[in-house]
Design a protein around this motif. Structure first.
Motif, PDB file in Angstrom:
ATOM      1  N   MET A   1     -27.148  12.245 -20.385  1.00 52.64           N
ATOM      2  CA  MET A   1     -27.088  11.464 -21.616  1.00 52.64           C
ATOM      3  C   MET A   1     -25.760  10.728 -21.725  1.00 52.64           C
ATOM      4  O   MET A   1     -24.757  11.144 -21.147  1.00 52.64           O
ATOM      5  N   ARG A   2     -25.776   9.658 -22.484  1.00 52.39           N
ATOM      6  CA  ARG A   2     -24.562   8.915 -22.785  1.00 52.39           C
ATOM      7  C   ARG A   2     -24.237   9.163 -24.263  1.00 52.39           C
ATOM      8  O   ARG A   2     -25.027   8.844 -25.147  1.00 52.39           O
ATOM      9  N   ILE A   3     -23.054   9.758 -24.494  1.00 51.23           N
ATOM     10  CA  ILE A   3     -22.674  10.215 -25.831  1.00 51.23           C
ATOM     11  C   ILE A   3     -21.440   9.442 -26.293  1.00 51.23           C
ATOM     12  O   ILE A   3     -20.416   9.420 -25.593  1.00 51.23           O
ATOM     13  N   ALA A   4     -21.529   8.812 -27.455  1.00 47.61           N
ATOM     14  CA  ALA A   4     -20.366   8.192 -28.087  1.00 47.61           C
ATOM     15  C   ALA A   4     -19.829   9.165 -29.128  1.00 47.61           C
ATOM     16  O   ALA A   4     -20.540   9.549 -30.057  1.00 47.61           O
ATOM     17  N   LEU A   5     -18.579   9.586 -28.956  1.00 45.26           N
ATOM     18  CA  LEU A   5     -17.971  10.609 -29.813  1.00 45.26           C
ATOM     19  C   LEU A   5     -16.881   9.966 -30.668  1.00 45.26           C
ATOM     20  O   LEU A   5     -15.907   9.421 -30.132  1.00 45.26           O
ATOM     21  N   PHE A   6     -17.049  10.007 -31.982  1.00 48.18           N
ATOM     22  CA  PHE A   6     -16.048   9.475 -32.905  1.00 48.18           C
ATOM     23  C   PHE A   6     -15.260  10.633 -33.508  1.00 48.18           C
ATOM     24  O   PHE A   6     -15.844  11.578 -34.049  1.00 48.18           O
ATOM     25  N   THR A   7     -13.932  10.554 -33.439  1.00 46.43           N
ATOM     26  CA  THR A   7     -13.100  11.608 -34.012  1.00 46.43           C
ATOM     27  C   THR A   7     -11.868  10.998 -34.664  1.00 46.43           C
ATOM     28  O   THR A   7     -11.302  10.023 -34.148  1.00 46.43           O
ATOM     29  N   LYS A  83     -24.115   1.313 -24.647  1.00 45.13           N
ATOM     30  CA  LYS A  83     -25.497   1.777 -24.851  1.00 45.13           C
ATOM     31  C   LYS A  83     -25.629   3.306 -24.862  1.00 45.13           C
ATOM     32  O   LYS A  83     -26.295   3.907 -24.006  1.00 45.13           O
ATOM     33  N   PRO A  84     -25.021   3.969 -25.845  1.00 50.50           N
ATOM     34  CA  PRO A  84     -25.146   5.436 -25.907  1.00 50.50           C
ATOM     35  C   PRO A  84     -26.548   5.869 -26.311  1.00 50.50           C
ATOM     36  O   PRO A  84     -27.261   5.148 -27.015  1.00 50.50           O
ATOM     37  N   ASP A  85     -26.920   7.072 -25.869  1.00 51.95           N
ATOM     38  CA  ASP A  85     -28.189   7.675 -26.300  1.00 51.95           C
ATOM     39  C   ASP A  85     -28.042   8.327 -27.664  1.00 51.95           C
ATOM     40  O   ASP A  85     -29.037   8.506 -28.382  1.00 51.95           O
ATOM     41  N   ILE A  86     -26.815   8.719 -27.995  1.00 54.60           N
ATOM     42  CA  ILE A  86     -26.571   9.403 -29.271  1.00 54.60           C
ATOM     43  C   ILE A  86     -25.121   9.175 -29.681  1.00 54.60           C
ATOM     44  O   ILE A  86     -24.240   8.990 -28.827  1.00 54.60           O
ATOM     45  N   ILE A  87     -24.863   9.165 -30.983  1.00 58.76           N
ATOM     46  CA  ILE A  87     -23.506   9.073 -31.524  1.00 58.76           C
ATOM     47  C   ILE A  87     -23.209  10.373 -32.261  1.00 58.76           C
ATOM     48  O   ILE A  87     -24.002  10.833 -33.081  1.00 58.76           O
ATOM     49  N   HIS A  88     -22.066  10.972 -31.940  1.00 60.25           N
ATOM     50  CA  HIS A  88     -21.610  12.195 -32.604  1.00 60.25           C
ATOM     51  C   HIS A  88     -20.327  11.866 -33.355  1.00 60.25           C
ATOM     52  O   HIS A  88     -19.323  11.485 -32.750  1.00 60.25           O
ATOM     53  N   VAL A  89     -20.370  12.009 -34.680  1.00 65.67           N
ATOM     54  CA  VAL A  89     -19.213  11.721 -35.529  1.00 65.67           C
ATOM     55  C   VAL A  89     -18.614  13.044 -35.992  1.00 65.67           C
ATOM     56  O   VAL A  89     -19.278  13.843 -36.662  1.00 65.67           O
ATOM     57  N   VAL A  90     -17.363  13.265 -35.640  1.00 62.99           N
ATOM     58  CA  VAL A  90     -16.657  14.500 -35.987  1.00 62.99           C
ATOM     59  C   VAL A  90     -15.855  14.264 -37.263  1.00 62.99           C
ATOM     60  O   VAL A  90     -14.991  13.382 -37.314  1.00 62.99           O
ATOM     61  N   GLY A 103     -24.346   3.331 -35.803  1.00 62.01           N
ATOM     62  CA  GLY A 103     -25.508   4.129 -35.431  1.00 62.01           C
ATOM     63  C   GLY A 103     -26.748   3.667 -36.174  1.00 62.01           C
ATOM     64  O   GLY A 103     -27.827   3.515 -35.589  1.00 62.01           O
ATOM     65  N   LYS A 104     -26.598   3.436 -37.480  1.00 58.89           N
ATOM     66  CA  LYS A 104     -27.720   2.948 -38.278  1.00 58.89           C
ATOM     67  C   LYS A 104     -28.116   1.531 -37.856  1.00 58.89           C
ATOM     68  O   LYS A 104     -29.300   1.213 -37.694  1.00 58.89           O
ATOM     69  N   MET A 105     -27.124   0.662 -37.674  1.00 57.65           N
ATOM     70  CA  MET A 105     -27.399  -0.734 -37.364  1.00 57.65           C
ATOM     71  C   MET A 105     -28.075  -0.901 -36.001  1.00 57.65           C
ATOM     72  O   MET A 105     -29.002  -1.703 -35.835  1.00 57.65           O
ATOM     73  N   LEU A 106     -27.602  -0.112 -35.028  1.00 55.36           N
ATOM     74  CA  LEU A 106     -28.132  -0.226 -33.668  1.00 55.36           C
ATOM     75  C   LEU A 106     -29.272   0.753 -33.404  1.00 55.36           C
ATOM     76  O   LEU A 106     -29.763   0.833 -32.278  1.00 55.36           O
ATOM     77  N   LYS A 107     -29.664   1.508 -34.449  1.00 47.28           N
ATOM     78  CA  LYS A 107     -30.760   2.474 -34.340  1.00 47.28           C
ATOM     79  C   LYS A 107     -30.513   3.504 -33.236  1.00 47.28           C
ATOM     80  O   LYS A 107     -31.369   3.799 -32.409  1.00 47.28           O
ATOM     81  N   ILE A 108     -29.302   4.060 -33.245  1.00 46.26           N
ATOM     82  CA  ILE A 108     -28.918   5.118 -32.312  1.00 46.26           C
ATOM     83  C   ILE A 108     -28.896   6.433 -33.089  1.00 46.26           C
ATOM     84  O   ILE A 108     -28.317   6.502 -34.179  1.00 46.26           O
ATOM     85  N   PRO A 109     -29.535   7.503 -32.593  1.00 48.41           N
ATOM     86  CA  PRO A 109     -29.522   8.790 -33.309  1.00 48.41           C
ATOM     87  C   PRO A 109     -28.098   9.261 -33.609  1.00 48.41           C
ATOM     88  O   PRO A 109     -27.185   9.086 -32.793  1.00 48.41           O
ATOM     89  N   TYR A 364     -28.470  17.417 -29.018  1.00 48.12           N
ATOM     90  CA  TYR A 364     -28.428  16.012 -28.631  1.00 48.12           C
ATOM     91  C   TYR A 364     -29.794  15.558 -28.104  1.00 48.12           C
ATOM     92  O   TYR A 364     -30.313  14.501 -28.464  1.00 48.12           O
ATOM     93  N   GLN A 365     -30.374  16.363 -27.207  1.00 52.61           N
ATOM     94  CA  GLN A 365     -31.639  15.989 -26.584  1.00 52.61           C
ATOM     95  C   GLN A 365     -32.754  15.891 -27.621  1.00 52.61           C
ATOM     96  O   GLN A 365     -33.581  14.978 -27.586  1.00 52.61           O
ATOM     97  N   LYS A 366     -32.743  16.830 -28.557  1.00 55.33           N
ATOM     98  CA  LYS A 366     -33.743  16.798 -29.626  1.00 55.33           C
ATOM     99  C   LYS A 366     -33.568  15.547 -30.497  1.00 55.33           C
ATOM    100  O   LYS A 366     -34.539  14.871 -30.859  1.00 55.33           O
ATOM    101  N   GLY A 367     -32.320  15.210 -30.790  1.00 51.30           N
ATOM    102  CA  GLY A 367     -32.049  14.036 -31.602  1.00 51.30           C
ATOM    103  C   GLY A 367     -32.409  12.745 -30.900  1.00 51.30           C
ATOM    104  O   GLY A 367     -32.956  11.826 -31.508  1.00 51.30           O
ATOM    105  N   ALA A 368     -32.130  12.672 -29.585  1.00 48.08           N
ATOM    106  CA  ALA A 368     -32.420  11.466 -28.822  1.00 48.08           C
ATOM    107  C   ALA A 368     -33.932  11.247 -28.710  1.00 48.08           C
ATOM    108  O   ALA A 368     -34.416  10.107 -28.653  1.00 48.08           O
TER     109      ALA A 368
END
Length: 370
Positions: A1-7, A83-90, A103-109, A364-368
């Protein structure tokens, strides 16, 4: 998976959140996932093969170690390109809002996680009247996410009680290879106690911030003859604490890392932790892994980790004598203390980072998949 992590915070800052993120990123990359980290720009370009997209920011007035990075359109461009599969915001606060928006705009989980009990911090900075407003802001941010994760059941219940939805548990983790009782040393004990290795040695590790209530350790220190106190870490409240503890047997050690930090935990007689604002308390797990008996407030996520009289000691944070009595009991009974050390280590061995990261990957997998 490709994960974008915001912290909102990352290296070189050292705290429980950064420690958890570092281990998580390391294990995600080892398992074949790819991580892109969005954080305030601290001049660090990558970590364990994961690129860091540093967003310019400015130091916080009350906490210059931290930067506030303001969202900008370039973040959206970087996400579209990666092109992440999921975005995780910490801890969505400022920069994290960009993760939620795009995430909302690009329809990314979207996954969000809660690590800092900010509403309870407010009272320690004279802003308690804003607690209700902050909960509303947190609810508004977290309810944008498809899943919200907390690191203790106490915090899961707390967030649900304030109207935050889709909340689940992200299990605790600790590096049981690095933090180990075998690294106890008389040399480190002498260093922490400023040349008094035979005296009872009390230890605190963590941020020196008002919300950590380190001032509540002073009566414990004064109640135990010949005891020494080592405060490991730094933060905005250090100067005030140096004035408060002036004339006592207290050593402001500063930051320790790696094997030095492990040795500090393993070499102390008791780890004192009076904070009532912890979502989990990673330093407690580190102390337990190193075989250092903990004396901690029965509050927040701490009872998830510490079972009173079995693998540590809990005290009522509203009882001024509670921490004193628990620490005196610990030091007065060597056989009981040794049993607590062993139980603490056994508890920590249940919570490796690999297992915590595998659980996160399943989320992550469930969310994607939606």
């Amino acid at each position: 998976m490709r994960i974008a992590l915001f912290t909102e915070t990352f290296l070189p800052k050292i705290d429980g959140i950064v420690t958890r993120l570092c281990h998580t990123i390391d294990h995600l990359q080892r398992n074949g996932d790819k991580v892109l980290i969005f954080s305030p720009d601290y001049g660090v370009p990558e970590y364990k093969g994961a690129k860091i997209y540093g967003v310019p920011g400015f130091p916080l007035p009350m906490y210059p170690e931290l930067k506030m990075a303001v969202p900008r359109p370039a973040i959206g461009n970087a996400l579209e390109e990666w092109k992440p599969d999921i975005i995780h915001v910490v801890n969505p606060a400022i920069l994290g809002l960009a993760g939620l928006f795009y995430g909302k705009m690009l329809k990314i989980p979207l996954v969000a996680s809660y690590h800092t009990h900010l509403p309870q911090y407010l009272q320690h900075y004279g802003l308690g009247m804003l607690e209700g407003l902050l909960w509303e802001l947190l609810k508004s941010a977290h309810n944008q996410a498809d899943l919200n994760l907390c690191t203790s059941m106490a915090m899961v219940q707390e967030l649900r009680s304030h109207g935050i939805e889709r909340v689940d548990l992200w299990q605790r983790g600790v590096d049981t290879e690095l933090f180990h009782p075998d690294l106890a040393s008389r040399e480190m004990r002498s260093h922490l106690s400023q040349g008094n290795p035979d005296s009872p040695l009390l230890l605190y590790v963590g941020r020196l911030g008002a919300e950590k209530e380190i001032d509540r350790i002073k009566p414990v220190l004064e109640a135990i003859p010949d005891a020494r106190l080592a405060l490991v870490g730094d933060g905005p409240n250090r100067e005030a604490l140096e004035k408060l503890f002036a004339g006592t047997a207290t050593h402001f050690v500063g930051y320790l890392r790696g094997r030095e930090l492990t040795s500090a935990y393993a070499s102390a007689d008791a780890f004192i932790f009076p904070s009532r604002t912890e979502t989990l308390g990673l330093v407690l797990l580190e102390a337990m892994a190193a075989g250092c008996p903990v004396v901690a407030a029965r509050s927040g996520g701490i009872p998830d980790i510490v079972t009173d009289g079995i693998n540590g000691y809990l005290f009522d944070p509203t009882d001024e004598q509670g921490a004193i009595a628990a620490t005196q009991r610990l030091l007065a009974h060597p056989e009981e203390r040794e049993k607590v050390r062993q139980n603490a280590r056994q508890e920590a061995e249940r919570w490796g980072w690999a297992a915590a990261t595998r659980q996160l990957q399943r989320y992550y997998q469930k969310g994607a998949r939606g």
